[in-house]
Design a protein around this motif. Structure first.
Motif, PDB file in Angstrom:
ATOM      1  N   ILE A   6      -2.936   0.770   8.386  1.00  0.00           N
ATOM      2  CA  ILE A   6      -1.839   1.442   9.108  1.00  0.00           C
ATOM      3  C   ILE A   6      -2.439   2.134  10.329  1.00  0.00           C
ATOM      4  O   ILE A   6      -3.198   3.098  10.190  1.00  0.00           O
ATOM      5  CB  ILE A   6      -1.115   2.463   8.203  1.00  0.00           C
ATOM      6  CG1 ILE A   6      -0.818   1.863   6.823  1.00  0.00           C
ATOM      7  CG2 ILE A   6       0.168   2.947   8.879  1.00  0.00           C
ATOM      8  CD1 ILE A   6      -0.224   2.858   5.826  1.00  0.00           C
ATOM      9  N   GLY A   7      -2.118   1.636  11.524  1.00  0.00           N
ATOM     10  CA  GLY A   7      -2.600   2.236  12.770  1.00  0.00           C
ATOM     11  C   GLY A   7      -3.641   1.365  13.462  1.00  0.00           C
ATOM     12  O   GLY A   7      -4.640   0.981  12.850  1.00  0.00           O
ATOM     13  N   ALA A   8      -3.382   1.038  14.739  1.00  0.00           N
ATOM     14  CA  ALA A   8      -4.321   0.213  15.518  1.00  0.00           C
ATOM     15  C   ALA A   8      -5.014   1.057  16.583  1.00  0.00           C
ATOM     16  O   ALA A   8      -5.128   0.665  17.737  1.00  0.00           O
ATOM     17  CB  ALA A   8      -3.595  -0.963  16.145  1.00  0.00           C
ATOM     18  N   VAL A 257      -3.075   7.298   9.823  1.00  0.00           N
ATOM     19  CA  VAL A 257      -2.036   8.143  10.441  1.00  0.00           C
ATOM     20  C   VAL A 257      -2.441   9.614  10.324  1.00  0.00           C
ATOM     21  O   VAL A 257      -3.258   9.977   9.479  1.00  0.00           O
ATOM     22  CB  VAL A 257      -0.640   7.905   9.795  1.00  0.00           C
ATOM     23  CG1 VAL A 257      -0.290   6.434   9.770  1.00  0.00           C
ATOM     24  CG2 VAL A 257      -0.553   8.494   8.398  1.00  0.00           C
ATOM     25  N   PRO A 258      -1.869  10.498  11.157  1.00  0.00           N
ATOM     26  CA  PRO A 258      -2.219  11.919  11.077  1.00  0.00           C
ATOM     27  C   PRO A 258      -1.861  12.511   9.704  1.00  0.00           C
ATOM     28  O   PRO A 258      -0.954  12.017   9.024  1.00  0.00           O
ATOM     29  CB  PRO A 258      -1.355  12.562  12.161  1.00  0.00           C
ATOM     30  CG  PRO A 258      -0.875  11.470  13.023  1.00  0.00           C
ATOM     31  CD  PRO A 258      -0.904  10.215  12.237  1.00  0.00           C
ATOM     32  N   ILE A 401      -4.561   8.184  -5.024  1.00  0.00           N
ATOM     33  CA  ILE A 401      -3.929   6.898  -5.367  1.00  0.00           C
ATOM     34  C   ILE A 401      -5.013   5.822  -5.267  1.00  0.00           C
ATOM     35  O   ILE A 401      -5.664   5.708  -4.219  1.00  0.00           O
ATOM     36  CB  ILE A 401      -2.791   6.541  -4.367  1.00  0.00           C
ATOM     37  CG1 ILE A 401      -1.864   7.730  -4.122  1.00  0.00           C
ATOM     38  CG2 ILE A 401      -2.058   5.263  -4.785  1.00  0.00           C
ATOM     39  CD1 ILE A 401      -0.903   8.067  -5.198  1.00  0.00           C
ATOM     40  N   LYS A 402      -5.190   5.064  -6.335  1.00  0.00           N
ATOM     41  CA  LYS A 402      -6.235   4.031  -6.296  1.00  0.00           C
ATOM     42  C   LYS A 402      -5.920   3.000  -5.218  1.00  0.00           C
ATOM     43  O   LYS A 402      -4.765   2.644  -5.003  1.00  0.00           O
ATOM     44  CB  LYS A 402      -6.319   3.333  -7.654  1.00  0.00           C
ATOM     45  CG  LYS A 402      -6.974   4.197  -8.711  1.00  0.00           C
ATOM     46  CD  LYS A 402      -7.055   3.453 -10.021  1.00  0.00           C
ATOM     47  CE  LYS A 402      -7.430   4.423 -11.115  1.00  0.00           C
ATOM     48  NZ  LYS A 402      -6.728   4.160 -12.355  1.00  0.00           N
ATOM     49  N   LYS A 403      -6.981   2.519  -4.566  1.00  0.00           N
ATOM     50  CA  LYS A 403      -6.892   1.485  -3.531  1.00  0.00           C
ATOM     51  C   LYS A 403      -6.112   1.942  -2.285  1.00  0.00           C
ATOM     52  O   LYS A 403      -5.619   1.117  -1.520  1.00  0.00           O
ATOM     53  CB  LYS A 403      -6.260   0.207  -4.081  1.00  0.00           C
ATOM     54  CG  LYS A 403      -7.062  -0.400  -5.228  1.00  0.00           C
ATOM     55  CD  LYS A 403      -6.482  -1.737  -5.577  1.00  0.00           C
ATOM     56  CE  LYS A 403      -7.199  -2.356  -6.744  1.00  0.00           C
ATOM     57  NZ  LYS A 403      -6.608  -3.625  -7.098  1.00  0.00           N
ATOM     58  N   LEU A 404      -5.978   3.263  -2.148  1.00  0.00           N
ATOM     59  CA  LEU A 404      -5.359   3.805  -0.932  1.00  0.00           C
ATOM     60  C   LEU A 404      -6.350   4.782  -0.300  1.00  0.00           C
ATOM     61  O   LEU A 404      -6.789   5.734  -0.950  1.00  0.00           O
ATOM     62  CB  LEU A 404      -4.045   4.528  -1.265  1.00  0.00           C
ATOM     63  CG  LEU A 404      -3.360   5.224  -0.083  1.00  0.00           C
ATOM     64  CD1 LEU A 404      -2.970   4.229   1.015  1.00  0.00           C
ATOM     65  CD2 LEU A 404      -2.117   5.994  -0.540  1.00  0.00           C
ATOM     66  N   TYR A 405      -6.679   4.529   0.946  1.00  0.00           N
ATOM     67  CA  TYR A 405      -7.706   5.310   1.654  1.00  0.00           C
ATOM     68  C   TYR A 405      -7.085   5.949   2.900  1.00  0.00           C
ATOM     69  O   TYR A 405      -6.126   5.408   3.461  1.00  0.00           O
ATOM     70  CB  TYR A 405      -8.862   4.394   2.072  1.00  0.00           C
ATOM     71  CG  TYR A 405      -9.550   3.760   0.885  1.00  0.00           C
ATOM     72  CD1 TYR A 405     -10.714   4.300   0.363  1.00  0.00           C
ATOM     73  CD2 TYR A 405      -9.010   2.625   0.268  1.00  0.00           C
ATOM     74  CE1 TYR A 405     -11.341   3.733  -0.739  1.00  0.00           C
ATOM     75  CE2 TYR A 405      -9.625   2.056  -0.834  1.00  0.00           C
ATOM     76  CZ  TYR A 405     -10.794   2.609  -1.337  1.00  0.00           C
ATOM     77  OH  TYR A 405     -11.400   2.056  -2.422  1.00  0.00           O
ATOM     78  N   LEU A 406      -7.691   7.077   3.310  1.00  0.00           N
ATOM     79  CA  LEU A 406      -7.202   7.767   4.504  1.00  0.00           C
ATOM     80  C   LEU A 406      -8.371   8.040   5.457  1.00  0.00           C
ATOM     81  O   LEU A 406      -9.430   8.508   5.030  1.00  0.00           O
ATOM     82  CB  LEU A 406      -6.545   9.100   4.115  1.00  0.00           C
ATOM     83  CG  LEU A 406      -6.033   9.944   5.289  1.00  0.00           C
ATOM     84  CD1 LEU A 406      -4.828   9.272   5.966  1.00  0.00           C
ATOM     85  CD2 LEU A 406      -5.637  11.353   4.830  1.00  0.00           C
ATOM     86  N   ALA A 407      -8.172   7.738   6.727  1.00  0.00           N
ATOM     87  CA  ALA A 407      -9.197   8.034   7.748  1.00  0.00           C
ATOM     88  C   ALA A 407      -8.495   8.533   9.003  1.00  0.00           C
ATOM     89  O   ALA A 407      -7.911   7.744   9.742  1.00  0.00           O
ATOM     90  CB  ALA A 407      -9.989   6.769   8.075  1.00  0.00           C
ATOM     91  N   ASN A 408      -8.507   9.839   9.207  1.00  0.00           N
ATOM     92  CA  ASN A 408      -7.936  10.353  10.459  1.00  0.00           C
ATOM     93  C   ASN A 408      -8.823  11.447  11.032  1.00  0.00           C
ATOM     94  O   ASN A 408      -9.841  11.806  10.436  1.00  0.00           O
ATOM     95  CB  ASN A 408      -6.476  10.796  10.271  1.00  0.00           C
ATOM     96  CG  ASN A 408      -6.337  12.041   9.414  1.00  0.00           C
ATOM     97  OD1 ASN A 408      -7.201  12.907   9.393  1.00  0.00           O
ATOM     98  ND2 ASN A 408      -5.231  12.134   8.698  1.00  0.00           N
TER      99      ASN A 408
END
Ligand code: FAD
Length: 445
Positions: A6-8, A257-258, A401-408
């Motif tokens: 999600i996010g380019a 995403v933020p 949440i498994k298999k869900l990652y966040l990078a912001n």
């Protein structure tokens, strides 16, 4: 694996680059009608120009490495920058350490203190020792006097507004480290990097390589939900241009995403959600003027004067050739604002009415007729406010949440956010995802 991103922006595309190199199918969704996120561009006079001024420092190694991997290393060029500071009704040249000695806005002894103090911070290697102090407190206690009140305090206040006294000292430390790295000796000017053809050169090449490996990048397609089944991310729901909801299954999802909008996409446990919502963001409002004439001699003008209604004045064409932009001088007028600030809601014309009378302070000959075109950009998640002891408060890249990652950008620390660090984070996330998949796949399935 099928991996949904999600996010380019810099982080999402860097992750997609490495994950597609490892043979996985990546599908990137971008809500905006363009790629590049905060470092994206607009056409100006026949070239592309960043919506918000962008350059690199010499220690931005990760983006340089990525450019080498993309076979475009030679398009990065280095330029000497000229820095000025506006204070007490006057512009001072503050490009080199010697200029600081001539900085008559403060007494001579304070100038010496200011220079030595920057050297002292530059020598601090362990930022963790600074973590429990705010920059305001640390600088007030150890530097103080005119050197703080006339130089650093107005800059902190301008950049962070009402939040200026909450900023952790590691933020200030990392800024000084970066600026030292980009200087060449005591007489040396700062050298800044800018890719031929704008930052698009990097994003366009990323896109073409990702697509050549079978990856997909969809612009104008916002993700509206991350579907979770039994505590595991399984699919993304997107909205097509016709408003139709589309569901796509994925083995893994990376969101860039933020922090304030991530909880809208997925239900999260309270403690993780609190880590996200506790970080406040400032928005950036950037007005770009195409001028028939040069306003100043400086590339970067710090504004250390509360009476000037903008924080910085960046005259892009004092570092880069005017003829790239149809012979016009390109001037950015920038502000970081709270999203509730009335100025954030103002139209381009309302802002210009407030800003333009102040341009005569930088060049008395300035006339409104010099303005040939105006561009206005507002970026809602421009600058996270990072307070004290933040290493204990950062949200993990592995969400609950498994298999869900966040990078912001709230997860970049102690450095300030920047394209180099978003690329570093995107590549790190690709590595984490690949390792997790190897180690946990059987137990997760
Ligand atoms: C005014 C300004 C000046 C800057 N100057 C510099 C500089 O000189 N040098 C430098 O290196 N860095 C600079 N930066 C910082 C740099 O641009 C950012 O740190 C970096 O680009 C962030 O990349 P990112 O991928 O982490 O986030 P972003 O660029 O914010 O990317 C996130 C993407 O996610 C998309 N998105 C959000 N929600 C959804 C959704 N629901 N569905 C699909 N897509 C979604 C957004 O549209 C966005 O494109 C500057 C930033 C600003 C604002």
């Amino acid at each position: 694996m099928r991996i949904g991103i999600i996010g380019a922006g810099a982080a999402g595309l860097a992750a997609a680059f490495d994950l597609s190199a490892a043979g996985h199918k990546v599908v990137v969704y971008e809500s905006a009608p363009f790629i590049g996120g905060q470092a994206s561009t607009i056409p100006v006079g026949g070239s592309q120009l960043e919506r918000g001024y962008h350059h690199l420092f010499t220690n931005d190694k990760v983006i340089l490495d990525l450019m080498a991997d993309l076979d475009i290393a030679e398009s990065m060029k280095w330029y000497p920058s000229r820095v000025g500071t506006y204070t007490s009704g006057k512009v001072y040249k503050t490009t080199t350490a010697l200029d600081l000695l001539r900085f008559r806005a403060i007494p001579f002894l304070d100038r010496i203190k200011l220079g030595l103090f920057a050297l002292r911070i530059g020598r601090i290697k362990e930022w963790r020792d600074l973590e429990d102090q705010t920059a305001d407190y640390w600088l007030r206690e150890r530097l103080g006097g005119m050197a703080y009140e006339k130089v650093w305090a107005p800059l902190l206040q301008g950049k962070f507004g009402d939040f200026y006294d909450q900023i952790g000292m590691p933020w200030f430390w990392s800024k000084i480290q970066t600026r030292f790295a980009s200087r060449q000796g005591i007489r040396g000017r700062e050298m800044l990097g800018y890719p031929d053809g704008s930052f698009d050169t990097i994003f366009d090449k990323l896109r073409s390589v990702i697509e050549s490996r079978g990856g997909e990048i969809h612009i104008s397609v916002p993700v509206t939900k991350v579907e979770v089944v039994d505590g595991m991310a399984t699919a993304l729901i997107t909205k097509s241009s016709t408003g139709e909801q589309i569901r796509e299954e994925f083995d893994t999802v990376l969101s860039t995403v933020p922090s304030f909008s991530f909880p809208d996409l997925v239900e999260l446990p309270d403690d993780y959600k609190k880590r996200l919502t506790d970080v406040h963001y400032l928005a950036a409002v950037v007005v770009v003027l195409e001028l028939s004439q040069q306003l100043t001699d400086f590339y970067w003008m710090n504004i250390a004067d509360p009476d000037v209604p903008f924080l910085g004045l960046i005259e892009h064409t004092n570092m880069l050739p005017k003829d790239w932009y149809g012979g016009r001088s390109i001037l950015y007028l920038t502000n970081y604002l709270d999203r509730t600030d009335p100025m954030y809601k103002m139209s381009q014309d309302e802002l210009l009415d407030i800003y333009l009378p102040h341009l005569k302070k930088f060049n008395p000959k300035f006339d409104r007729s010099w303005i040939k075109k105006v561009h206005y950009n507002a970026l809602s998640a421009a600058q996270p406010i990072i307070g004290t002891n933040y290493s204990n408060a950062i949200a993990d890249h592995r969400t609950p949440i498994k298999k869900l990652y966040l990078a912001n950008t709230t997860q970049i620390y102690p450095e300030d956010r920047g394209t180099n660090y978003s690329i570093k984070m995107g590549r790190k996330l690709a590595d984490i995802i690949l390792k997790d998949a190897q180690q946990n796949w059987r137990t997760w399935k």
